[in-house]
Scaffold this active site. Structure first.
Site, PDB file in Angstrom:
ATOM      1  N   GLY A  17       0.835  -1.209   0.000  1.00 26.78           N
ATOM      2  CA  GLY A  17       0.000   0.000   0.000  1.00 26.78           C
ATOM      3  C   GLY A  17       0.865   1.253   0.000  1.00 26.78           C
ATOM      4  N   ARG A  78       0.909  -4.884  -5.842  1.00 30.74           N
ATOM      5  CA  ARG A  78       1.017  -6.207  -5.212  1.00 30.74           C
ATOM      6  C   ARG A  78       1.327  -7.205  -6.323  1.00 30.74           C
ATOM      7  NH1 ARG A  78      -2.943  -3.425  -1.604  1.00 30.74           N
ATOM      8  NH2 ARG A  78      -1.733  -3.238   0.306  1.00 30.74           N
ATOM      9  N   ASP A 109       5.081  -4.917   6.016  1.00 27.91           N
ATOM     10  CA  ASP A 109       5.641  -6.216   6.426  1.00 27.91           C
ATOM     11  C   ASP A 109       5.566  -7.277   5.326  1.00 27.91           C
ATOM     12  OD1 ASP A 109       2.923  -6.331   6.674  1.00 27.91           O
ATOM     13  OD2 ASP A 109       2.915  -7.326   8.620  1.00 27.91           O
ATOM     14  N   THR A 132       4.197   2.576   5.595  1.00 30.27           N
ATOM     15  CA  THR A 132       2.794   2.136   5.626  1.00 30.27           C
ATOM     16  C   THR A 132       2.041   3.024   6.599  1.00 30.27           C
ATOM     17  OG1 THR A 132       1.269   0.436   6.431  1.00 30.27           O
ATOM     18  CG2 THR A 132       3.513   0.281   7.236  1.00 30.27           C
ATOM     19  N   ASP A 134      -0.237   2.101   8.397  1.00 28.64           N
ATOM     20  CA  ASP A 134      -0.766   1.303   9.518  1.00 28.64           C
ATOM     21  C   ASP A 134       0.108   1.327  10.775  1.00 28.64           C
ATOM     22  OD1 ASP A 134      -2.933   0.602   7.996  1.00 28.64           O
ATOM     23  OD2 ASP A 134      -2.148  -1.337   7.394  1.00 28.64           O
ATOM     24  N   ASP A 136       2.212  -0.717  11.722  1.00 30.14           N
ATOM     25  CA  ASP A 136       2.129  -2.034  12.364  1.00 30.14           C
ATOM     26  C   ASP A 136       3.416  -2.845  12.201  1.00 30.14           C
ATOM     27  OD1 ASP A 136       1.856  -2.346   9.645  1.00 30.14           O
ATOM     28  OD2 ASP A 136       0.239  -3.803   9.748  1.00 30.14           O
ATOM     29  N   ARG A 178      -5.668  -2.999   8.840  1.00 31.10           N
ATOM     30  CA  ARG A 178      -6.071  -4.385   8.583  1.00 31.10           C
ATOM     31  C   ARG A 178      -5.751  -5.273   9.778  1.00 31.10           C
ATOM     32  NH1 ARG A 178      -4.080  -6.156   2.938  1.00 31.10           N
ATOM     33  NH2 ARG A 178      -2.266  -5.117   3.800  1.00 31.10           N
TER      34      ARG A 178
HETATM   35  P1  ADP Z   1       2.703  -4.417   2.562  1.00 26.40           P
HETATM   36  O1  ADP Z   1       4.131  -4.417   2.173  1.00 26.40           O
HETATM   37  O2  ADP Z   1       2.123  -3.031   2.585  1.00 26.40           O
HETATM   38  O3  ADP Z   1       2.450  -5.214   3.826  1.00 26.40           O
HETATM   39  P2  ADP Z   1       1.563  -6.624   0.981  1.00 26.40           P
HETATM   40  O4  ADP Z   1       1.336  -7.523   2.147  1.00 26.40           O
HETATM   41  O5  ADP Z   1       0.482  -6.533  -0.033  1.00 26.40           O
HETATM   42  O6  ADP Z   1       1.883  -5.120   1.384  1.00 26.40           O
HETATM   43  O7  ADP Z   1       2.892  -7.128   0.253  1.00 26.40           O
HETATM   44  C1  ADP Z   1       3.417  -6.456  -0.878  1.00 26.40           C
HETATM   45  C2  ADP Z   1       4.058  -7.449  -1.813  1.00 26.40           C
HETATM   46  O8  ADP Z   1       5.154  -8.110  -1.166  1.00 26.40           O
HETATM   47  C3  ADP Z   1       3.169  -8.603  -2.275  1.00 26.40           C
HETATM   48  O9  ADP Z   1       2.314  -8.270  -3.326  1.00 26.40           O
HETATM   49  C4  ADP Z   1       4.204  -9.612  -2.728  1.00 26.40           C
HETATM   50  O10 ADP Z   1       4.711  -9.263  -4.002  1.00 26.40           O
HETATM   51  C5  ADP Z   1       5.299  -9.417  -1.677  1.00 26.40           C
HETATM   52  N1  ADP Z   1       5.110 -10.424  -0.606  1.00 26.40           N
HETATM   53  C6  ADP Z   1       4.260 -10.348   0.438  1.00 26.40           C
HETATM   54  N2  ADP Z   1       4.308 -11.469   1.186  1.00 26.40           N
HETATM   55  C7  ADP Z   1       5.198 -12.289   0.576  1.00 26.40           C
HETATM   56  C8  ADP Z   1       5.682 -13.623   0.829  1.00 26.40           C
HETATM   57  N3  ADP Z   1       5.258 -14.321   1.880  1.00 26.40           N
HETATM   58  N4  ADP Z   1       6.586 -14.129  -0.024  1.00 26.40           N
HETATM   59  C9  ADP Z   1       7.033 -13.424  -1.082  1.00 26.40           C
HETATM   60  N5  ADP Z   1       6.613 -12.174  -1.394  1.00 26.40           N
HETATM   61  C10 ADP Z   1       5.719 -11.615  -0.584  1.00 26.40           C
HETATM   62  O1  F6P Z   2      -1.627   0.149   3.528  1.00 24.95           O
HETATM   63  C1  F6P Z   2      -2.273  -0.665   4.466  1.00 24.95           C
HETATM   64  C2  F6P Z   2      -3.745  -0.591   4.261  1.00 24.95           C
HETATM   65  O2  F6P Z   2      -4.028   0.755   4.275  1.00 24.95           O
HETATM   66  C3  F6P Z   2      -4.623  -1.350   5.219  1.00 24.95           C
HETATM   67  O3  F6P Z   2      -4.946  -0.644   6.389  1.00 24.95           O
HETATM   68  C4  F6P Z   2      -5.823  -1.654   4.368  1.00 24.95           C
HETATM   69  O4  F6P Z   2      -6.528  -2.751   4.823  1.00 24.95           O
HETATM   70  C5  F6P Z   2      -5.210  -1.924   3.054  1.00 24.95           C
HETATM   71  O5  F6P Z   2      -4.061  -1.093   2.986  1.00 24.95           O
HETATM   72  C6  F6P Z   2      -6.100  -1.732   1.883  1.00 24.95           C
HETATM   73  O6  F6P Z   2      -5.337  -1.610   0.733  1.00 24.95           O
HETATM   74  P1  F6P Z   2      -5.826  -1.918  -0.727  1.00 24.95           P
HETATM   75  O7  F6P Z   2      -7.122  -1.256  -0.889  1.00 24.95           O
HETATM   76  O8  F6P Z   2      -4.737  -1.331  -1.560  1.00 24.95           O
HETATM   77  O9  F6P Z   2      -5.900  -3.408  -0.818  1.00 24.95           O
END
Ligand code: ADP
Ligand code: F6P
Length: 328
Positions: A17, A78, A109, A132, A134, A136, A178
């Protein structure tokens, strides 16, 4: 002592995000690296850009006038393929082919989990910067974007309070978050909420209803409940329905949504992003490889990426309690 490599070219990307202040971090990474005579490549759209070889050379001028802009000039996204090892290998091959020797990952994360796998599987040097709204992420008191998001949400909550007060109404305001309730806890205290609902501190619905009814019995005519969205954005509507069914309580719902992710970053987020971006490049030059930049008690520090990924940072419970104490 970390083993140093002869660093000449680094890559920087944003992932997950978006968050206000990501551009300030990109600027700080790029300009610090350029000052140290490194080449800097922007990887577009997060991990997808590594797979698609979507690389752009970054220059000092490309960084002009982005400090105050929300979103991310490198785009974000993503990338489901990144969960598969063969795509991570392809990404590494593409990075090496482009002469990129190390990475700075600005994200949350999930992005750090991907980053950690790049290091574990391919020993590719990578430093994370927590971006982020969040807040978190374990190992840092603050993430880039959180301060701005809190202020954005608060300015909406103040406006809703005006109408709640004029009409003697109960409002449930849903904010982002989230897995954790940092935004909820902070705007709840700053906005004078009756109750704050965080995903990691679930509360029985009857308990919330009792609190609202007690407040009414004391003569309080309007109240605001702040609910973090948790796993199910829109849960505020379910709550309002429960209030109506169980206690004939009418609640208006307002979901603040993605406005919380946009807008010009606050001064605090710009400063945090600038410090973290500069520190990340220096860490790579010092030979650090598998770390996240954090801020702890005002000091910029390095934390192992595995600690940031595997530990849980919980919503500050003391803020939930403080809001309850002050809502008389
Ligand atoms: P954020 O970084 O904000 O927590 P996401 O959880 O959507 O956002 O993760 C962003 C991107 O990081 C994912 O779309 C994916 O490409 C990569 N990613 C997340 N989790 C994993 C995982 N367990 N293994 C490999 N890549 C990951
Ligand atoms: O960036 C984190 C966050 O803002 C969460 O709080 C929320 O659930 C999520 O992104 C929603 O993101 P998207 O609409 O891009 O899936």
């Amino acid at each position: 002592m970390a083993e140093k490599i002869n660093l000449q070219k680094i890559g920087v990307f944003t992932s997950g995000g978006d968050a206000p202040g990501m551009n300030a971090a990109i600027r700080a990474v790029s300009r610090t690296a350029l000052q140290k005579n490194l080449e800097v490549v922007g990887i577009m759209g997060g991990y997808q850009g590594m797979i698609d070889k979507d690389f752009q050379q970054l220059t000092p001028r490309a960084m002009a006038n982005i400090l105050q802009r929300g979103g991310t000039i490198l785009k974000t996204g993503r990338c489901p393929e990144f969960h598969k090892p063969e795509f991570r290998t392809l990404a590494i091959n593409n990075l090496k082919e482009a002469g990129i020797q190390a990475l700075v990952c600005i994200g949350g994360d999930g992005s750090f989990t991907g980053a950690q796998l790049l290091y574990k599987e391919h020993q590719f040097p990578i430093i994370g910067i927590p971006g982020t709204i969040d807040n978190d992420i374990w190992g840092t008191d603050l993430t880039i974007g959180f301060d701005t998001a809190v202020n954005t949400a608060l300015s909406s909550i103040d406006k809703i309070r005006d109408t709640a007060d004029s009409h003697d109404r109960l409002f449930i305001i849903e904010v982002m978050g989230r897995n954790s309730g940092f935004i909820a806890a902070n705007v709840g205290v700053a906005g004078g909420a009756e109750e704050i609902l965080a995903p990691d501190f679930p509360m029985p619905i009857d308990h919330i209803i009792n609190r609202i009814q007690d407040a009414r019995a004391r003569g309080k005519k309007s109240s605001v409940i702040i609910a973090a969205e948790g796993e199910k954005p829109g849960r505020a509507y379910d709550l309002a329905e429960q209030f109506r069914k169980r206690a004939n309580l009418e609640a208006k719902v307002s979901i603040l949504g993605h406005q919380q992710r946009g807008g010009s970053p606050s001064a605090n987020d710009r400063i945090l992003a600038s410090q973290m971006g500069a520190f990340a490049v220096q860490a790579l030059l010092n030979g650090e490889k598998d770390k996240m930049v954090g801020i702890q008690a005002g000091n910029i520090v390095l934390v192992p990426l595995s600690d940031a990924v595997f530990n849980e940072k919980r919503t500050p419970e003391h803020l939930l309690e403080l809001a309850r104490l002050l809502a008389m």
